[in-house]
Design an enzyme around this catalytic site. Structure first.
Site, mmCIF file in Angstrom:
data_model
loop_
_atom_site.group_PDB
_atom_site.id
_atom_site.type_symbol
_atom_site.label_atom_id
_atom_site.label_comp_id
_atom_site.label_asym_id
_atom_site.label_seq_id
_atom_site.Cartn_x
_atom_site.Cartn_y
_atom_site.Cartn_z
ATOM 1 N N GLY A 100 2.470 2.455 10.702
ATOM 2 C CA GLY A 100 3.436 3.544 10.520
ATOM 3 C C GLY A 100 4.138 3.961 11.805
ATOM 4 C CE LYS A 147 -0.206 3.388 4.735
ATOM 5 N NZ LYS A 147 -0.144 3.540 6.184
ATOM 6 C CG HIS A 150 -5.832 2.100 5.183
ATOM 7 N ND1 HIS A 150 -5.431 3.087 6.050
ATOM 8 C CD2 HIS A 150 -4.796 1.224 5.089
ATOM 9 C CE1 HIS A 150 -4.188 2.808 6.455
ATOM 10 N NE2 HIS A 150 -3.794 1.692 5.889
ATOM 11 C CD GLU A 203 -2.978 5.772 6.674
ATOM 12 O OE1 GLU A 203 -2.906 5.841 5.438
ATOM 13 O OE2 GLU A 203 -2.078 5.252 7.381
ATOM 14 C CD GLU A 261 -3.608 -2.306 7.327
ATOM 15 O OE1 GLU A 261 -2.524 -2.581 6.828
ATOM 16 O OE2 GLU A 261 -4.195 -1.236 7.107
ATOM 17 C CG ASN A 282 -1.677 1.239 1.455
ATOM 18 O OD1 ASN A 282 -1.753 2.077 0.554
ATOM 19 N ND2 ASN A 282 -2.278 1.405 2.631
ATOM 20 C CB SER A 312 5.252 -1.560 11.942
ATOM 21 O OG SER A 312 4.806 -0.222 12.121
HETATM 22 P P1 PGA Z 1 2.808 0.397 7.655
HETATM 23 O O1 PGA Z 1 1.364 0.621 7.012
HETATM 24 O O2 PGA Z 1 3.354 -0.889 7.098
HETATM 25 O O3 PGA Z 1 3.604 1.590 7.239
HETATM 26 O O4 PGA Z 1 2.613 0.329 9.140
HETATM 27 C C1 PGA Z 1 0.471 -0.448 6.817
HETATM 28 C C2 PGA Z 1 -0.817 0.072 6.243
HETATM 29 O O5 PGA Z 1 -1.288 1.144 6.644
HETATM 30 O O6 PGA Z 1 -1.438 -0.583 5.364
#
Ligand code: PGA
Length: 252
Positions: free
Chosen positions: A173, A11, A95, A97, A167, A9, A212
């Site tokens: 992140g 982003k 997601h 976000e 998640e 992903n 992460s």
């Molecule tokens: P990350 O993000 O691996 O940077 O923690 C995962 C995601 O939001 O899909």
């Protein structure tokens, strides 16, 4: 045994030249494994270019979001059929976000999930709790609410064409990963909820972990019985990092 899906992903990152380099690196280093599939999810403007670069190969293409509507006066939105037209097989829906920054409720997510399926896309439904919710021992309640909204709207059979990604918001992140045991508990719970409706669908459902995930923690997570892959943010932006996760998956 279920297959493993390693999904990137990206982003809101990348540009034309950088994406071309990243995709070339992924194609060149993708493990030759029957069991492991790779997927990249670039931002909308780059889907067609990445699709051309991936053409004929084994790496799949997905988008990060989609409109719940088919077409019409929805300025700034992108319809599911447009994603198909640009070469997408998958789309991420719900997601965290999107839920937290853009106010997407579980009902909106359920409509996007259905719209994606109707257009022939495989939705990747993201669910997960915040730190506050985990500390209040509400993880399963939160995941149930997010999952049940979609099961009620789309029906359990729809999950035969879908992927779920667990998640935990506190791990996205942040560099903090759920331990393999913590993740496995929630994955097993999710599979159990689906099995309560249809054991066969539950048995085949891919449930990815996201938050992460990196080359050095991937093997521990992916070796858990109910973790069938990863949804990778930060570590999907460099071919080397993404491929380290894919390599860990191919060794299982
Ligand atoms: P990350 O993000 O691996 O940077 O923690 C995962 C995601 O939001 O899909």
């Amino acid at each position: 045994m279920r297959n493993i899906l390693i999904a990137g992903n990206w982003k809101m990152n990348g540009d034309t030249a950088g994406n071309a380099e990243l995709v070339a690196g992924i194609i060149a280093g993708a493990p030759r494994s029957e069991r492991v599939s790779l997927l990249v999810c670039p931002p909308y403007p780059y889907l067609s270019a990445v699709s051309s670069q991936l053409a004929g190969g084994a790496v799949s293409l997905g988008a990060q979001n989609v409109s719940e509507h088919e077409a019409g006066a929805f300025t700034g939105e992108v319809a599911p059929a447009m994603l198909r037209d640009c070469g997408c097989d998958y789309v991420i829906v719900g997601h965290s976000e999107r839920r937290s920054l853009y106010g997407e409720s579980s009902d909106v997510v359920a409509r996007k999930f259905q719209a994606a399926l109707d257009a022939g896309l495989r939705p990747i439904l993201c669910v997960g709790e915040t730190l506050e919710e985990r500390e209040a021992d509400r993880t399963e309640d939160v995941v149930d609410e997010q999952l049940n909204a979609v099961i009620e709207a789309a029906g359990i059979a729809a999950f035969g064409e879908a992927v779920v990604a667990y998640e935990p918001v506190w791990a996205i992140g942040t560099g903090k990963t759920a331990s393999p045991g913590q993740a496995q508990d929630v994955h097993a719970h999710i599979r159990g909820v689906v099995a309560g409706h249809d054991p066969d669908v539950a048995d085949r459902l891919l449930i990815l972990y996201g938050g992460s995930m990196k080359g050095d923690n991937a093997a521990g997570l992916l070796s858990m019985p109910d973790i069938d892959g990863g949804l990778i943010g930060g570590a999907s932006l460099k071919a080397e990092d993404f491929l380290a996760i894919a390599a860990a998956a191919a060794q299982l």
